[in-house]
Structure formats: C-alpha cells, structure tokens
Design a protein around this motif. Sequence first.
Motif, PDB file in Angstrom:
ATOM      1  N   LEU A 262      33.793  50.143  28.809  1.00 16.82           N
ATOM      2  CA  LEU A 262      33.846  49.490  30.119  1.00 16.82           C
ATOM      3  C   LEU A 262      33.256  50.424  31.161  1.00 16.82           C
ATOM      4  O   LEU A 262      33.776  51.516  31.392  1.00 16.82           O
ATOM      5  N   ARG A 263      32.159  49.985  31.757  1.00 16.19           N
ATOM      6  CA  ARG A 263      31.529  50.765  32.819  1.00 16.19           C
ATOM      7  C   ARG A 263      31.561  49.976  34.118  1.00 16.19           C
ATOM      8  O   ARG A 263      31.305  48.773  34.127  1.00 16.19           O
ATOM      9  N   ARG A 264      31.884  50.654  35.190  1.00  9.01           N
ATOM     10  CA  ARG A 264      31.859  50.007  36.504  1.00  9.01           C
ATOM     11  C   ARG A 264      30.795  50.668  37.384  1.00  9.01           C
ATOM     12  O   ARG A 264      30.624  51.872  37.351  1.00  9.01           O
ATOM     13  N   GLU A 265      30.081  49.826  38.130  1.00  8.94           N
ATOM     14  CA  GLU A 265      29.064  50.301  39.050  1.00  8.94           C
ATOM     15  C   GLU A 265      29.378  49.729  40.421  1.00  8.94           C
ATOM     16  O   GLU A 265      29.518  48.511  40.594  1.00  8.94           O
ATOM     17  N   SER A 266      29.503  50.604  41.393  1.00  8.29           N
ATOM     18  CA  SER A 266      29.943  50.183  42.722  1.00  8.29           C
ATOM     19  C   SER A 266      28.893  49.303  43.403  1.00  8.29           C
ATOM     20  O   SER A 266      27.691  49.597  43.391  1.00  8.29           O
ATOM     21  N   LEU A 267      29.389  48.229  43.988  1.00  6.10           N
ATOM     22  CA  LEU A 267      28.545  47.340  44.790  1.00  6.10           C
ATOM     23  C   LEU A 267      28.824  47.515  46.277  1.00  6.10           C
ATOM     24  O   LEU A 267      28.289  46.780  47.103  1.00  6.10           O
ATOM     25  N   GLY A 268      29.686  48.471  46.605  1.00  5.05           N
ATOM     26  CA  GLY A 268      30.021  48.720  48.004  1.00  5.05           C
ATOM     27  C   GLY A 268      31.517  48.649  48.244  1.00  5.05           C
ATOM     28  O   GLY A 268      32.317  48.556  47.312  1.00  5.05           O
ATOM     29  N   HIS A 269      31.887  48.701  49.516  1.00  4.55           N
ATOM     30  CA  HIS A 269      33.278  48.646  49.925  1.00  4.55           C
ATOM     31  C   HIS A 269      33.465  47.525  50.939  1.00  4.55           C
ATOM     32  O   HIS A 269      32.549  47.197  51.693  1.00  4.55           O
ATOM     33  N   GLU A 270      34.646  46.972  50.939  1.00  2.00           N
ATOM     34  CA  GLU A 270      34.975  45.855  51.825  1.00  2.00           C
ATOM     35  C   GLU A 270      36.230  46.176  52.630  1.00  2.00           C
ATOM     36  O   GLU A 270      37.234  46.623  52.065  1.00  2.00           O
ATOM     37  N   PRO A 271      36.197  45.973  53.959  1.00  2.00           N
ATOM     38  CA  PRO A 271      37.398  46.245  54.757  1.00  2.00           C
ATOM     39  C   PRO A 271      38.507  45.239  54.478  1.00  2.00           C
ATOM     40  O   PRO A 271      38.241  44.075  54.159  1.00  2.00           O
ATOM     41  N   LEU A 272      39.725  45.709  54.593  1.00  2.00           N
ATOM     42  CA  LEU A 272      40.894  44.841  54.524  1.00  2.00           C
ATOM     43  C   LEU A 272      41.362  44.545  55.944  1.00  2.00           C
ATOM     44  O   LEU A 272      41.219  45.376  56.845  1.00  2.00           O
ATOM     45  N   LEU A 273      41.921  43.360  56.129  1.00  2.00           N
ATOM     46  CA  LEU A 273      42.351  42.900  57.456  1.00  2.00           C
ATOM     47  C   LEU A 273      43.820  42.530  57.444  1.00  2.00           C
ATOM     48  O   LEU A 273      44.366  42.160  56.399  1.00  2.00           O
TER      49      LEU A 273
END
Length: 305
Positions: free
Chosen positions: A155-166
């Motif tokens: 299992l490999r994960r590649e970051s697509l970015g970050h998202e703010p929480l509200l």
Amino acid sequence: MEIHQLRYFVAVADEGNFSRAAAKVRVAQPSLSQQIRKLEAEVGQPLFDRLPRSVVLTEAGRCFIDYARQILASIGDARRCVDELKDAVTGKLAVGAIATIAPYVLPELVKKFHKDYPEVTLELVEDVTDGITRRVELGELDVALASTCQQSPSLRRESLGHEPLLALVPQADPLAKQALVELDDLKSQRFLLLHEMHCLSQQVHHLLESRRLRPEIALAGSQLTTIAHMVAAGIGVSIVPHMMVKHQESPGCVSLPFAPPVPERELNFLHNPLRFQSKAAAAFHREAAALLSGDDSSTADDVKN
C-alpha cells in the motif's frame, strides 16, 4: 483448479449466498454449486458452512480467500499489461474512496474522466479507510482516494494536498457571528462526530487531545449529512472538511474557518506498488491531482454559509 472456480468461490464468500453469487457471476446456481464442490474436493476440505439461510467461510475458507483474491487480481493485471500495448486508454478501473471524500469529489472527477477517457469503465466503491486500504492491498481496488492511513509493502500513498477543516455551528449560536473561530471557543460545546471507524473522527479526536480539550461527545454518526442536520437542530457543533461545505448545502448551519494554525487533513491517492499500474490508473491519478490541487479552499467568504 480453474480460474472460474476461484471467481465463483470469491463471489459466494462476498455474497454469503449461492443464489446471489450465481447472479453476480451470471451463471446458473446448480453449475456454480457444482464447481464449488469440485474446488472443495480438490483442496480436501469444505470451504463453506452451509447454514439454513446463508453460507459462511470455514477456517479453511478463511485461509484460502486471500490467496484466491490475489490470484484473480494478478490475472487481471496480466490482462491489463497486454492491453497496455494498445495506444488507447481502455479497460476497467476499480476506484475506491472514503465516505468523507466520495460524495464531494467523485461526481465531478468521474464526469471529467469519462469525458477524457470514454473507453474506460469505472467501478466505484465507497467504504471506511480500513475497508478501502484492505481492498487496495488485496487487489480488489486499483486506486483509491483517502486521508490518513499507514503505508505497507502493498500500500503506497501519494499526497494530493491538504484540506482545511471548518467548525460547523448552529445558525442561532452566538459563535455563528464570528469571522474566525478557535478550538478553545468550542470547549464548552457538545460535539457531533462521525463514528470512530471513520478517519475524520480519529483526526478530530487527535486535534482536540492535542489542545487538551475533552468536550462532551453527544453523537457518533455514520454520515456527515446526518451530522449537519443535527447541528442545524441545535444539538451541538462539529468539525467538517471544507469540501463538504463547498458541495453540500446545510440550512440552519454556519461554517467557520479556524484562526491559524488552521487544522487540516491530508488527501492521499492510494495504490498497490506490487501490482501492475495501467494507463487508466495513471490517468485517474493525474485527473484527481489536478482537480484537488485546483480546489480553492482557503477563503472565509467561500466557506461561510
């Protein structure tokens, strides 16, 4: 041992019923049952316990099932490898996504992907993180969209970015008039969160613990839509991903950005590095990355209802 016997075996294990399994693989039930009996004779042990209203895996069946799935996945990879000799991007692609991403990302992503790659058939699966990662490792899913998870050799994960929480608060709450909110502003509030099987719930719990906040948890739900309705009813507050606010109206709620440091969650693309990666999988990765990187999720005007 025949390939179709393995397909039938996996179908019965998934469906827990011979009739439904036969319908799934499009074969007559007597033929399917006969092939399962032949498979059991070959391995020398029963693979299923036949109960009055269902069938369940025996200990031998539980041992055999993962190998059967891996064999079928490898056969699929072999076919895709041959298909890759063609110039066109074709074939089937099994795509998974967690429940806090799927309804907000997949509709737009799938629409664009179908437009750009009309000869690819997508099979979509929505599940919690543990289910998605297990399916990727077993070869049931080719790619997936998720957030927090542990990598492994399969299992490999590649970051697509970050998202703010509200913060999501009732419209009648005094907090709703603020431009920004801090976690300390919520310490006396009752919290409405997803069940802990969802990684978003785990992320929020870790966030609160890092600030030494231990608010009352009034509800552990299974869907963000239900959480939003409960917030609108004044039962409590929640912490939700920006993409939910962007794509889903929540009457009676106000979403507020946090003051810095803004809490975030990571968005990841998952695949199994031990498996053959098709052109379709690579294309889906590119389109997912483009869509999520172009998602403007930083301004207060965008997120306040």
